[in-house]
Enzyme design. Structure first.
Site, PDB file in Angstrom:
ATOM      1  N   ASP A   1      53.694  41.452  44.117  1.00 17.85           N
ATOM      2  CA  ASP A   1      52.374  41.912  43.891  1.00 17.85           C
ATOM      3  C   ASP A   1      52.072  43.177  44.291  1.00 17.85           C
ATOM      4  O   ASP A   1      50.742  43.469  44.123  1.00 17.85           O
ATOM      5  CB  ASP A   1      51.470  40.720  43.929  1.00 17.85           C
ATOM      6  CG  ASP A   1      51.624  40.113  45.375  1.00 17.85           C
ATOM      7  OD1 ASP A   1      52.192  40.784  46.094  1.00 17.85           O
ATOM      8  OD2 ASP A   1      50.666  38.976  45.657  1.00 17.85           O
TER       9      ASP A   1
ATOM     10  N   HIS B   1      49.927  31.901  52.343  1.00 14.10           N
ATOM     11  CA  HIS B   1      48.662  31.607  52.926  1.00 14.10           C
ATOM     12  C   HIS B   1      48.155  30.375  53.352  1.00 14.10           C
ATOM     13  O   HIS B   1      47.198  30.108  53.756  1.00 14.10           O
ATOM     14  CB  HIS B   1      47.806  31.796  51.553  1.00 14.10           C
ATOM     15  CG  HIS B   1      47.739  33.183  51.142  1.00 14.10           C
ATOM     16  ND1 HIS B   1      47.516  34.311  51.870  1.00 14.10           N
ATOM     17  CD2 HIS B   1      47.925  33.655  49.789  1.00 14.10           C
ATOM     18  CE1 HIS B   1      47.691  35.664  51.105  1.00 14.10           C
ATOM     19  NE2 HIS B   1      47.820  35.268  49.942  1.00 14.10           N
TER      20      HIS B   1
ATOM     21  N   ASP C   1      54.823  40.775  50.686  1.00 16.60           N
ATOM     22  CA  ASP C   1      53.571  40.403  49.637  1.00 16.60           C
ATOM     23  C   ASP C   1      52.364  41.337  49.885  1.00 16.60           C
ATOM     24  O   ASP C   1      51.951  41.751  51.283  1.00 16.60           O
ATOM     25  CB  ASP C   1      53.383  39.087  49.830  1.00 16.60           C
ATOM     26  CG  ASP C   1      52.519  38.461  48.770  1.00 16.60           C
ATOM     27  OD1 ASP C   1      52.885  37.613  47.675  1.00 16.60           O
ATOM     28  OD2 ASP C   1      51.109  38.664  48.836  1.00 16.60           O
TER      29      ASP C   1
HETATM   30 ZN    ZN Z   1      50.180  38.160  47.086  1.00 19.01          ZN
END
Ligand code: ZN
Length: 297
Positions: free
Chosen positions: A230, A114, A150
């Site tokens: 995740d 990110h 992810d």
């Molecule tokens: Zn994540």
């Protein structure tokens, strides 16, 4: 299989924060007690400012030393600049190991996908995978691909690699979902595979398979994987629906491309994370999936 890690990366935390030291320490313990997968262990080396500054601004490097939180879920920690640099260094060492023909995984925190050129956000401070991809390009790679599974869009990696041939970015993620980006392809080289949050597991697998097909058609000479766990069924943040064996399948599929590949840990917050990583690593190594051994109860 080489594991690059350093228990010092467990040396920062915020009470109650899902991106906690146990993610790495429990995984190290799990990997050390298993006997199926032969492992070699290495600690990360160093990273230069020059390597980081291919992806980030000098302002971000300076900002990491200012003791103020970056956003609501990205706290300032004492020494966070050094923790972030160690995580980058591990990704760079993973790149080197991949080029030497090794299977390799960077088991470090903080995660990175990110972090944008100018901004730490979403538990990420420096973009490990983007820095490693740009290092690969700077040292001779002709077609680098970053594959990000992810459950969250790798907005930072996309922003850094956008229209930067010879690199491409492939991200499979829920959308709309944090951080809100990734709803469509961007530029000439960023390919997004948004999945609606209520999609069934079969749909999620099918879209992952389509992204893997596109990755193969891109004909990369090096694959860097943002390995986030995740999208797992029981992840407290992800809301995804993948099973343990799906991560084994991902590892095996990526191995099947037969080009140098390295993986770096991104997200993954469930207590089953050690078993998910282990299943993925067995896939990368070409070992069969065995659910009894792969899930840490
Ligand atoms: Zn994540």
């Amino acid at each position: 299989m080489r594991i690059i890690t350093d228990e010092r990366c467990a040396g920062y935390s915020s009470y109650g924060h899902p991106e906690n030291p146990r993610r790495v320490t429990a995984t190290i313990a799990h990997l050390k007690q298993q006997l199926e997968l032969p492992l070699t262990w290495a600690a990360p080396g160093e990273v230069s400012d020059e390597q980081i500054l291919r992806a980030h601004s000098p302002e971000l490097l300076a900002r990491l030393k200012i003791p103020e939180d970056f956003d609501g879920d990205t706290p300032y920690h004492e020494n966070i600049a050094n923790h972030a640099r160690a995580s980058v260094a591990a990704a760079l060492d993973a790149l080197k190991a991949a080029r030497n023909g090794e299977n390799v995984f960077s088991l470090m925190r903080p995660p990175g996908h990110h972090a944008t050129r100018n901004q730490a956000m979403g538990f990420c401070y420096l973009n490990n995978v983007a820095i490693a991809a740009l290092e690969a390009v700077a040292t001779g790679a002709q077609r680098v691909a970053v594959f990000d599974f992810d459950v969250h869009h790798g907005n930072g990696t996309e922003a850094i690699l956008l229209n930067q041939p010879p690199a491409a970015f492939f991200s499979v993620h829920l959308h709309p979902f944090y951080p809100g980006t990734g709803g469509a392809n961007v530029g000439r080289n960023c390919f997004n595979y948004p999945i609606t949050p209520d999609a069934p597991r079969a749909t999620y697998r099918a879209i992952l398979a389509r992204a893997l097909d596109d990755l193969k058609n891109y004909q990369p000479d090096l694959i860097a994987v943002s390995a986030g766990f995740d999208a797992y069924l029981r992840d407290p943040l992800g809301g995804g629906i993948l099973e343990v064996e799906d991560f084994h399948w991902l590892g095996r599929s990526l191995r099947g491309f037969g080009v140098p590949m390295f993986s770096v840990l991104e997200g993954g917050y469930s207590r089953d994370l050690p078993g998910l990583i282990f299943a993925y690593l067995k896939g990368v190594e070409g070992l069969p999936y065995q659910s009894e051994a792969a899930v840490e109860k």
